[in-house]
Design a protein around this motif. Structure first.
Motif, PDB file in Angstrom:
ATOM      1  N   THR B 154       0.822  -1.217   0.000  1.00 49.05           N
ATOM      2  CA  THR B 154       0.000   0.000   0.000  1.00 49.05           C
ATOM      3  C   THR B 154       0.856   1.267   0.000  1.00 49.05           C
ATOM      4  OG1 THR B 154      -0.117  -0.113   2.404  1.00 49.05           O
ATOM      5  CG2 THR B 154      -1.968  -1.051   1.187  1.00 49.05           C
ATOM      6  N   VAL B 189      -7.676   6.039   9.993  1.00 45.47           N
ATOM      7  CA  VAL B 189      -6.562   5.248   9.451  1.00 45.47           C
ATOM      8  C   VAL B 189      -5.272   5.638  10.175  1.00 45.47           C
ATOM      9  CG1 VAL B 189      -5.175   4.766   7.396  1.00 45.47           C
ATOM     10  CG2 VAL B 189      -7.653   4.990   7.197  1.00 45.47           C
ATOM     11  N   ASN B 194      -0.142   3.666   4.308  1.00 44.99           N
ATOM     12  CA  ASN B 194      -1.346   3.550   3.497  1.00 44.99           C
ATOM     13  C   ASN B 194      -2.024   4.914   3.441  1.00 44.99           C
ATOM     14  OD1 ASN B 194      -3.421   2.588   1.972  1.00 44.99           O
ATOM     15  ND2 ASN B 194      -4.116   1.035   3.433  1.00 44.99           N
ATOM     16  N   GLY B 196      -2.994   6.746   0.920  1.00 42.47           N
ATOM     17  CA  GLY B 196      -4.121   6.890   0.006  1.00 42.47           C
ATOM     18  C   GLY B 196      -5.421   6.599   0.733  1.00 42.47           C
ATOM     19  N   ALA B 197      -5.407   5.544   1.549  1.00 36.73           N
ATOM     20  CA  ALA B 197      -6.599   5.177   2.311  1.00 36.73           C
ATOM     21  C   ALA B 197      -6.945   6.267   3.318  1.00 36.73           C
ATOM     22  CB  ALA B 197      -6.367   3.842   3.025  1.00 36.73           C
ATOM     23  N   ALA B 198      -5.915   6.868   3.924  1.00 35.84           N
ATOM     24  CA  ALA B 198      -6.168   7.920   4.906  1.00 35.84           C
ATOM     25  C   ALA B 198      -6.785   9.147   4.243  1.00 35.84           C
ATOM     26  CB  ALA B 198      -4.864   8.296   5.617  1.00 35.84           C
ATOM     27  N   VAL B 232      -4.720   2.336  -4.280  1.00 37.54           N
ATOM     28  CA  VAL B 232      -5.579   1.931  -3.171  1.00 37.54           C
ATOM     29  C   VAL B 232      -6.528   3.067  -2.808  1.00 37.54           C
ATOM     30  CG1 VAL B 232      -5.610   1.196  -0.758  1.00 37.54           C
ATOM     31  CG2 VAL B 232      -3.824   0.352  -2.284  1.00 37.54           C
TER      32      VAL B 232
END
Lengths: 118, 333, 149
Positions: B154, B189, B194, B196-198, B232
């Motif tokens: 990720t 998150v 990671n 992008g997810a955050a 992601v």
């Protein structure tokens, strides 16, 4: 034959580390601490001596071996010097590896500079 | 906060400079300068990032044909602590400077501020700039460069790049007509690998509010760009918008276009320089070629520090949006 | 926003690609095993040169540290580690890399405030917790020996 065991046991210990990285949320720094502390514990209970006997470098080169060195050092020092051995044993035994790394780090820092990655 | 500029503000010039890895990617040849030496001829990574910015501003001024003394207002930032790279660049530029830090959303943030200065009549020209350097970011946020570590699937690769744009009252365009100043969003998150997810929830929040305020839909735009969500983050952005009943089909992420998959960048690219350099090298030129008439550019930023990560805090994120139109669209009543 | 933290946590877990565990483990096994094999070869070489087993092990470690330092300095260790993961992390070469890489990295902040201050920024925990656990073990040994528990 001992070469094969060194390779296999050493590789297996690294696989254990890889599984901890991939399957848990543990960071590499934590995994190394877990390994070195387990090295001391496994040596204290007498297991790691046996592993070293048949796997040689396969058991001493991984960071668990660092814990093993610390434990052996403190055993000898306490047997020889008693109370002060508690303090001197560990660091004395691991001083060779730490000092070598320190020298290597200093020399590398003087002669090279950090490089970009790609 | 929805900003509708009183009059469209013209983007009259732009420039971008990138490092070696970026110059090997799909956008190769579109940047004003592609430097094979990530040190940019300097002795430290921090100096390298300052040189990267200095060269980028140099290209902008050269293309525009003006002197640095003619710049009336400049704003921007980078990822270094206390945005020192930008401060040292500005020491040499000497223009009135407003330093900004909103992590990787800095480019859109700076564009909003610079356009406000021009629209308000406080400056006849204004420059917005943002940069990131893989090596300064890596040593500050992660580990030393030569340290052996495996990147998680990720993880995103910080772009070594800088982009800057100049705003003026009049010009042939493209134009910035509206903007949405984002709010800090945190959906819990914690994984700094990671990002992008955050950041995806912040992008969702900003886009949703902008569409509501402007009374438009995603399909009204030729393209909707996000800054650096990566693969992601982009997938999560799509899912989050679906939960909001917003359908998006024209989304592109700058973090997914600057490198290709063979470049070993896991989830894609990140960094202030990612959105900034792609904007200046790929997005704005498409207005000149007529490909684009009306787009949204949403830059997202993760507002954590190494200290907050170690303290186990989740990552607060922000996204700023700008609406860029060609002359015809911008002056449509 | 209609998505809450709990729902989003599930979405992130489902969307984020997982590590390729099997491939990573094969790499870790082969590279880690190779470092250990090199260690074994070195130990035997030093023993053949008439060193005691203890000294041969120490010298083998020092040699591996030197090899790792050179690989780190030319930038190959990091490149290998991108694939090998724990295979480069767990052997003593990983410890050396953890000392050498910050030393190189922070050279720009000076030999004292940079190199020396930051040298053990990554490897420090291993020394701290290794030493602490050896002290605990030492206390146990001492108490056992003195009071025959």
């Amino acid at each position: 034959m001992n070469y094969l065991w060194a390779f296999t046991v050493g590789g297996a210990i690294c696989v254990a580390g890889q599984l901890l990285i991939d399957l848990t949320k543990l960071t590499p720094a934590r995994i190394l601490v877990i390994f070195v502390v387990s090295g001391v514990v496994l040596s204290a209970v007498g297991i790691w001596d046996k592993v070293v006997d048949f796997a040689g470098a396969g058991a001493t080169v991984p960071i668990i071996g660092f814990g093993h060195t610390l434990a052996k050092g403190v055993e000898e020092a306490v047997a020889q010097d008693g109370f002060t051995g508690i303090f001197t044993g560990g660091l004395t035994a691991c001083s060779c590896g730490v000092c070598a790394s320190l020298i290597a780090g200093f020399i590398a820092a003087v002669f090279t500079r950090s490089k970009s990655q790609s | 906060m929805y900003i509708k500029y009183k009059r469209p503000v013209a983007i009259t010039q732009w420039a971008s400079v990138v490092g070696k890895k970026e110059s090997c990617g799909p956008l190769s040849g579109k940047f004003d300068e592609e430097c094979a030496d990530d040190y940019f001829g300097q002795t430290t990574w921090e100096k390298a990032e300052t040189e990267l910015q200095t060269r980028c501003i140099g290209h902008l001024l050269h293309k525009k044909g003006i002197d640095r003394k003619d710049v009336e207002f400049i704003t921007g930032g980078d990822l270094c602590n206390q945005i020192t790279s930008t401060a040292y660049t500005m020491r040499a530029v000497g223009a009135p400077f407003m330093g900004l830090y909103n992590a990787c959303s800095t480019m859109a943030e700076g564009m909003i501020a610079a356009a406000c200065m021009v629209d308000g009549g406080y400056a006849s020209n204004a420059v917005a700039l943002a940069s990131s350097h893989f090596c300064t970011a890596e040593r500050q946020f992660r580990t030393p460069l030569d340290y052996g570590g495996k990147r998680t699937p990720t993880a995103q690769w910080t772009v070594t790049g800088c982009g800057c744009v100049m705003f003026e009252r009049f010009g042939k365009g493209p134009f910035i007509t509206a903007a949405q100043l984002g709010r800090v969003v945190d959906l819990g998150v914690k994984d700094a690998n990671n990002m992008g997810a955050a950041m995806a929830p912040a992008a969702t929040e900003t886009l949703k509010r902008f569409l509501y305020a402007s009374g438009t839909e995603c399909r009204d735009y030729d393209a909707i760009y996000t800054g650096d969500l990566g693969r992601v983050g982009s997938e999560l952005f799509f899912q989050l918008l679906q939960n909001e009943k917003i359908n998006i089909e024209n989304h592109t992420d700058c973090g997914c276009v600057i490198f290709d998959k063979s470049q070993n960048v896991q989830s894609g690219a990140s960094g202030c320089g990612c959105g900034a350099s792609v904007l200046a090298a790929d997005i704005l030129p498409r207005f000149e070629s007529g490909d684009y008439r009306n787009i949204l550019f949403i830059a997202t930023g993760a507002l954590m520090s190494p200290a907050t990560t170690m303290q186990g805090e989740s990552i607060p994120c922000i996204a700023h949006l700008v609406n860029i139109k060609n002359k015809e669209e911008a002056h449509k009543k | 926003m209609r998505t809450n933290k709990k729902q989003y946590d599930r979405m992130v877990k489902n969307t984020s690609p997982r590590s390729r565990v099997l491939r990573n483990c094969v790499w870790a096994f082969l590279v880690g095993g190779s470092f250990c094999l090199t260690g074994e070869v070195l130990i035997n070489a030093y023993r053949a040169a008439a060193f005691t087993l203890g000294d041969a092990r120490l010298l083998a470690s020092v040699t591996l540290v030197a090899i790792s330092a050179v690989l780190t300095a030319v930038g190959w260790y990091g490149r290998l580690a991108k694939r090998a993961g724990a295979g480069t992390l767990v052997p003593i070469t990983g410890f050396a890399n953890a000392v050498v890489s910050p030393a190189i990295e922070f050279r720009s902040e000076g030999l004292i405030t940079g190199v020396a201050c930051k040298m053990f920024i990554i490897a420090g925990p291993v020394i701290v917790y290794g030493t602490l656990s050896s002290v605990v073990y030492g206390v146990i040994l001492f108490v056992k020996g003195r009071y025959g528990l």
